[in-house]
Structures are given as structure tokens and as C-alpha cells.
Design an enzyme around this catalytic site. Sequence first.
Site, short mmCIF file in Angstrom:
data_model
loop_
_atom_site.label_atom_id
_atom_site.label_comp_id
_atom_site.label_asym_id
_atom_site.label_seq_id
_atom_site.Cartn_x
_atom_site.Cartn_y
_atom_site.Cartn_z
N ARG A 1 0.82 -1.23 0.00
CA ARG A 1 0.00 0.00 0.00
C ARG A 1 0.85 1.27 0.00
NH1 ARG A 1 -2.16 -3.65 -1.24
NH2 ARG A 1 -3.94 -4.71 -0.32
N SER B 1 -10.70 -1.34 4.00
CA SER B 1 -9.99 -1.76 5.21
C SER B 1 -9.42 -0.52 5.87
CB SER B 1 -8.83 -2.69 4.88
OG SER B 1 -9.32 -3.84 4.27
N GLU C 1 -4.66 2.42 7.02
CA GLU C 1 -4.42 2.35 5.56
C GLU C 1 -5.04 3.56 4.90
OE1 GLU C 1 -5.09 -1.48 3.71
OE2 GLU C 1 -5.85 -0.53 1.89
C1 LIG Z 1 -15.68 -1.01 -0.12
C2 LIG Z 1 -14.22 -0.78 -0.37
C3 LIG Z 1 -13.40 -1.86 -0.65
C4 LIG Z 1 -12.03 -1.66 -0.89
N1 LIG Z 1 -11.26 -2.74 -1.19
C5 LIG Z 1 -9.94 -2.57 -1.41
C6 LIG Z 1 -9.12 -3.67 -1.73
O1 LIG Z 1 -9.55 -4.82 -1.84
N2 LIG Z 1 -7.78 -3.44 -1.93
C7 LIG Z 1 -7.25 -2.19 -1.85
O2 LIG Z 1 -6.03 -2.02 -2.05
N3 LIG Z 1 -8.00 -1.12 -1.55
C8 LIG Z 1 -9.34 -1.27 -1.33
N4 LIG Z 1 -10.11 -0.18 -1.03
C9 LIG Z 1 -9.48 1.15 -0.88
C10 LIG Z 1 -9.41 1.98 -2.17
O3 LIG Z 1 -10.44 1.61 -3.08
C11 LIG Z 1 -8.06 1.81 -2.89
O4 LIG Z 1 -6.98 2.22 -2.07
C12 LIG Z 1 -8.00 2.62 -4.18
O5 LIG Z 1 -6.86 2.25 -4.89
C13 LIG Z 1 -8.00 4.13 -3.97
O6 LIG Z 1 -8.23 4.74 -5.22
P1 LIG Z 1 -8.96 6.16 -5.31
O7 LIG Z 1 -9.02 6.56 -6.74
O8 LIG Z 1 -10.26 6.11 -4.62
O9 LIG Z 1 -7.92 7.05 -4.53
P2 LIG Z 1 -8.25 8.25 -3.51
O10 LIG Z 1 -8.93 7.68 -2.31
O11 LIG Z 1 -8.92 9.33 -4.21
O12 LIG Z 1 -6.77 8.66 -3.11
C14 LIG Z 1 -5.94 7.75 -2.40
C15 LIG Z 1 -4.49 8.29 -2.42
O13 LIG Z 1 -4.03 8.27 -3.76
C16 LIG Z 1 -3.61 9.58 -4.16
N5 LIG Z 1 -3.96 9.74 -5.57
C17 LIG Z 1 -5.17 9.59 -6.15
N6 LIG Z 1 -5.08 9.78 -7.48
C18 LIG Z 1 -3.79 10.08 -7.74
C19 LIG Z 1 -3.06 10.39 -8.92
N7 LIG Z 1 -3.64 10.45 -10.13
N8 LIG Z 1 -1.73 10.64 -8.81
C20 LIG Z 1 -1.11 10.61 -7.61
N9 LIG Z 1 -1.75 10.33 -6.46
C21 LIG Z 1 -3.07 10.05 -6.52
C22 LIG Z 1 -4.38 10.54 -3.24
O14 LIG Z 1 -3.71 11.78 -3.10
C23 LIG Z 1 -4.40 9.74 -1.94
O15 LIG Z 1 -3.18 9.86 -1.25
C24 LIG Z 1 -11.49 -0.35 -0.82
C25 LIG Z 1 -12.33 0.74 -0.55
C26 LIG Z 1 -13.68 0.54 -0.34
C27 LIG Z 1 -14.56 1.71 -0.08
#
Ligand SMILES: Cc1cc2nc3c(=O)[nH]c(=O)nc-3n(C[C@H](O)[C@H](O)[C@H](O)COP(=O)(O)OP(=O)(O)OC[C@H]3O[C@@H](n4cnc5c(N)ncnc54)[C@H](O)[C@@H]3O)c2cc1C
Length: 296
Positions: free
Chosen positions: A168, A218, A288
Site C-alpha cells: 500500500r 480496510s 491504511e
Molecule cells: C468497499 C471498499 C473496498 C475496498 N477494497 C480494497 C481492496 O480490496 N484493496 C485495496 O487495495 N483497496 C481497497 N479499497 C481502498 C481503495 O479503493 C483503494 O486504495 C483505491 O486504490 C483508492 O483509489 P482512489 O481513486 O479512490 O484514490 P483516492 O482515495 O482518491 O486517493 C488515495 C491516495 O491516492 C492519491 N492519488 C489519487 N489519485 C492520484 C493520482 N492520479 N496521482 C497521484 N496520487 C493520486 C491521493 O492523493 C491519496 O493519497 C477499498 C475501498 C472501499 C470503499
Amino acid sequence: MALKSVARDRVFTDEPMSRHTTFKVGGAADVLVMPSSVDEIIKCMQIFKEYGEDFIIIGKGSNLLVGDGGIRGGVIKLSSDFGAVLCEGNVVNAKSGASLAGVASMCLKNSLTGFEFASGIPGSVGGGVCMNAGAYGGELKDIIRSVTVFKDGEILRLKGEECDFGYRTSRIMKENMVVLEAEFVLETGDYDSIYSKMKELSSKRNEKQPVEFPSAGSTFKRPEGYFAGKLIQDSGLRGYSIGGAQVSEKHCGFIINKGGATAKDVKDLIEYVKKTVYDKFGVVLEPEIRFVGDFV
Ligand SMILES: Cc1cc2nc3c(=O)[nH]c(=O)nc-3n(C[C@H](O)[C@H](O)[C@H](O)COP(=O)(O)OP(=O)(O)OC[C@H]3O[C@@H](n4cnc5c(N)ncnc54)[C@H](O)[C@@H]3O)c2cc1C
């Protein structure tokens, strides 16, 4: 406002972040802009810098807890406006605003295997790459060939191995790079098997995770040698609530918004869970989810 000359009707002021996070909590950002091209992304960043404003890049907000005081400065949200996904042979190229689910659909359509594990992660390519998202034994790092980023005024193309991916985390996160696009290398597979695998993993998620409530997935990283959910459960915290935030009864590794939670409720509950688990088992839980903005 200068941003409007770049992104016209995709600039929002005093924008509630509860609309842009899967937790559905968080105060207003001073400005939120949704660029639709590399050129627009770079211009938006330049404008924020010129006005001396901090900014943060977000994707689907599925790993964020935004404080009730909101975000001073700007939010650059990369969404489907910057979400093209292309497939050439066994390589899929996706802009950072594309959803991981969209990339999974493209893989399925082209009978490419290797992306199934990520098909149910509700994030964007940018967020997923930055976090090195993973599930069911796979991590994005396993299939990334290259990532195009913006750093210190330059567009760079990093090979997967140059991204220093960890659990992560990534060099992209540590060095505050902006992900513009990513290339995934997959293998030719069988459409029906890929489809069944995605269905199977999706059923598993629905069965085990509290997907019916807002959350950010998580809450804690997996501590070495333990499972966060099990430690929390064994600390007697199943269903424990503070305000509208609750340790999910279905899966203790998730803190959910049961209804009307504030960011303070969630943060207080995180602290309470951390302390209780530490007192009982001596294990330090590390969140996380990412904390952003002003916590009042
Ligand atoms: C129901 C549920 C289930 C989930 N299951 C999982 C799972 O199985 N595995 C897992 O790993 N995660 C899981 N997640 C967490 C999440 O979906 C992941 O971490 C996902 O990759 C985050 O992507 P996001 O676009 O929503 O990022 P955001 O939440 O918008 O941002 C997360 C981080 O990434 C940075 N960021 C976003 N976009 C960029 C970019 N273009 N360039 C640089 N930095 C950027 C942000 O600044 C921040 O620090 C889950 C979440 C939920 C709600």
C-alpha cells in the site's frame, strides 16, 4: 477565476467533500476542479502554485478520510473526464481517472487475464497505482509495465520496477508525483474463466464486506503476522460505535459510516480501536486510509 479559463464548468467552490469520498464524510474544499486532459491537469497545478495555494490530487476518494473542517486550497479530482482506457494486444493503457472496474471490463472484453483481483476495488487507476492497491493475493505492481507521472514540472515515464512499490505504498506516494497514466501487461486467457473469476471475487466481497455502508475499505494495514480485523474482533470491538461511526459487525477490519458520521467520529473511533488493540495485544495498527484536510 483563472481555473475557469482552463476547466470551464468543471470548477466548484466550497465543494462538500462528502460528495467525493466513499465514506460520505468531510467538509468543503475551497476549490475542486476536474480536468480532462494532461494539459488541463498541468495548467490547474500551475494556477494553484501561482496563487500560493496547496492542492491535493484525488481519484474516487475511496481511501480518504477528509476532516470536517474541509480542505484549504484546491482539490484536483481525476475522474472519468480523464479516464480513457485502450487495449493493444496484451497491454492495457489507462488514464489515471479511469476506474479499476473499467480497466477490468476492458481486460474481460479482450479476454485478458491477470486483472481479475482488482476488478472489485472501487478506486481509480491513479489512486490504485499510488497506493499499490491489491486484493486476493494480487497487487497492481505485479502487472504494471510503466507509469507516466508528472513531477517537478516534467512528464516522466517510470518502469514498474522504478516505482518502488510496497505494501500500500509507492515512490509515487512518497515523492508526491501525479499519476497521469499506467500501462498494464496481461496474458491472453479465456473469456468465460475470466468472467467467472470476477463474479466469484465480487460475490466474496459482497458476502464478507459491509459494502452496503459507506466506508473507505480496510481501515488499517495488515500488521505483520496478524489480521487487523481479527485483532479488533478479539478486542471485543465488533459493532462498537462513536457517533455515526461503527466497527462493522460484518467485518471488524472496516469502520463504516452507519449514518450521519462526522470525520471526528471516524477519527476518534480509529484512535479508540488502535489504543484498545495495543493495550490488549501490544500490536500497533497503522491506518491504511489517508487523512486529508482540517480535523476540527
Ligand atoms: C468497499 C471498499 C473496498 C475496498 N477494497 C480494497 C481492496 O480490496 N484493496 C485495496 O487495495 N483497496 C481497497 N479499497 C481502498 C481503495 O479503493 C483503494 O486504495 C483505491 O486504490 C483508492 O483509489 P482512489 O481513486 O479512490 O484514490 P483516492 O482515495 O482518491 O486517493 C488515495 C491516495 O491516492 C492519491 N492519488 C489519487 N489519485 C492520484 C493520482 N492520479 N496521482 C497521484 N496520487 C493520486 C491521493 O492523493 C491519496 O493519497 C477499498 C475501498 C472501499 C470503499
